[in-house]
Each structure stands twice: as structure tokens, then as C-alpha cells.
Design an enzyme around this catalytic site. Structure first.
Site, mmCIF file in Angstrom:
data_model
loop_
_atom_site.group_PDB
_atom_site.id
_atom_site.type_symbol
_atom_site.label_atom_id
_atom_site.label_comp_id
_atom_site.label_asym_id
_atom_site.label_seq_id
_atom_site.Cartn_x
_atom_site.Cartn_y
_atom_site.Cartn_z
ATOM 1 N N ASP A 66 -6.865 -1.371 -4.746
ATOM 2 C CA ASP A 66 -7.947 -1.023 -3.818
ATOM 3 C C ASP A 66 -8.905 -0.013 -4.453
ATOM 4 O O ASP A 66 -10.126 -0.115 -4.291
ATOM 5 C CB ASP A 66 -7.378 -0.439 -2.516
ATOM 6 N N ASP A 77 0.863 -1.181 0.000
ATOM 7 C CA ASP A 77 0.000 0.000 0.000
ATOM 8 C C ASP A 77 0.896 1.227 0.000
ATOM 9 O O ASP A 77 1.995 1.204 0.555
ATOM 10 C CB ASP A 77 -0.909 0.014 1.228
#
Length: 143
Positions: free
Chosen positions: A122, A108
Site C-alpha cells: 500500500d 495488513d
């Protein structure tokens, strides 16, 4: 749907590779006020739920992708938005699954305010889900 999914996977993996190569784990780079570039690894699912259960999450993700793909193929011809939303959802899911299998967790890198860091996959999953809901609402109005 397949082209969209492949494009999402390619973009997701490319951007994650760039982040891993250029931002040290834990580093924070200010992009604009309120938005930071970070390098974190999430071994859980959304918002780091079930952290450390990578194997179980990977298997469940694979099963979910297979079920979603079958359902989407069955309905893709009914509304163009199903193919778009489905491609985004599948591409994002596959992009994060690749990370789980190859790295033990998902890379991330976008941090906005108080939200946990997230990535291209995402964003594709969230956008795809919203588009699929809109497609279902539009389809139910066709009756």
C-alpha cells in the site's frame, strides 16, 4: 522499473510472512505511541471498500496492472521518475494481488491512529502514484 517492482514485491511478501508468523490475527502490538503492529486481512480494496468481493477485485487488479504496465513502458523513457513511480505502483499492486489470489485477502499490519491498517504494498502504491503525478507535472512544464 522492473527491478523496483521486483524489490517491492519481495519486501512486501517477506514482511507479510513475518507478520503472519509472529502476530496472531487480531492482536495489537504497540510499536511507538500512535503506531501499532496488527495482523488483519482485508478482503476489499482501499479502506476495506468492496469487502468480500475478492475474485472480482483480483480480476480487476490484474487488468489494471496490465494496462498500467503497457502505459508505463511507453512513457518510462521520457522521465526517470516515471520508471521509479511505475515500479513502485506495479510492485505494490502485484504484492497485494499475490495475497488476494493465494490467501483470499490482503495482509495488513501497520495501524497509525484512525487510519485503517495498511502494508508495504500500500505504501509503494501510494508513493508510486504521487511520484507519477510529480513526473507528469514536471513533464508538462517541459513544453
Amino acid at each position: 522499473m522492473v527491478i523496483i517492482a521486483l524489490a517491492v514485491v519481495a519486501l512486501d511478501q517477506l514482511v507479510k510472512a513475518i507478520v503472519r508468523a509472529s502476530v496472531a490475527p487480531g492482536d495489537v502490538v504497540d510499536v511507538v505511541p500512535g503506531v501499532d503492529l496488527v495482523h488483519t486481512t482485508n478482503t476489499g480494496i482501499a479502506f476495506s471498500l468492496f469487502s468480500g468481493r475478492t475474485g472480482v477485485i483480483a480480476v480487476l487488479t490484474f487488468v489494471a496492472i496490465a494496462v498500467i504496465a503497457v502505459v508505463l513502458v511507453a512513457y518510462a523513457g521520457e522521465h526517470r521518475l516515471v520508471a521509479v513511480g511505475g515500479g513502485l505502483l506495479l510492485g505494490g499492486s502485484i504484492g497485494n494481488l499475490i495475497d488476494r489470489i493465494s490467501r483470499g485477502g490482503v495482509t495488513d499490519f501497520i495501524a497509525i491512529g484512525p487510519w485503517p491498517p495498511f502494508n508495504v504494498a500500500d505504501m509503494a502504491i501510494t508513493s508510486g502514484a504521487v511520484i507519477l503525478v510529480v513526473a507528469l507535472l514536471l513533464a508538462s512544464g517541459d513544453d
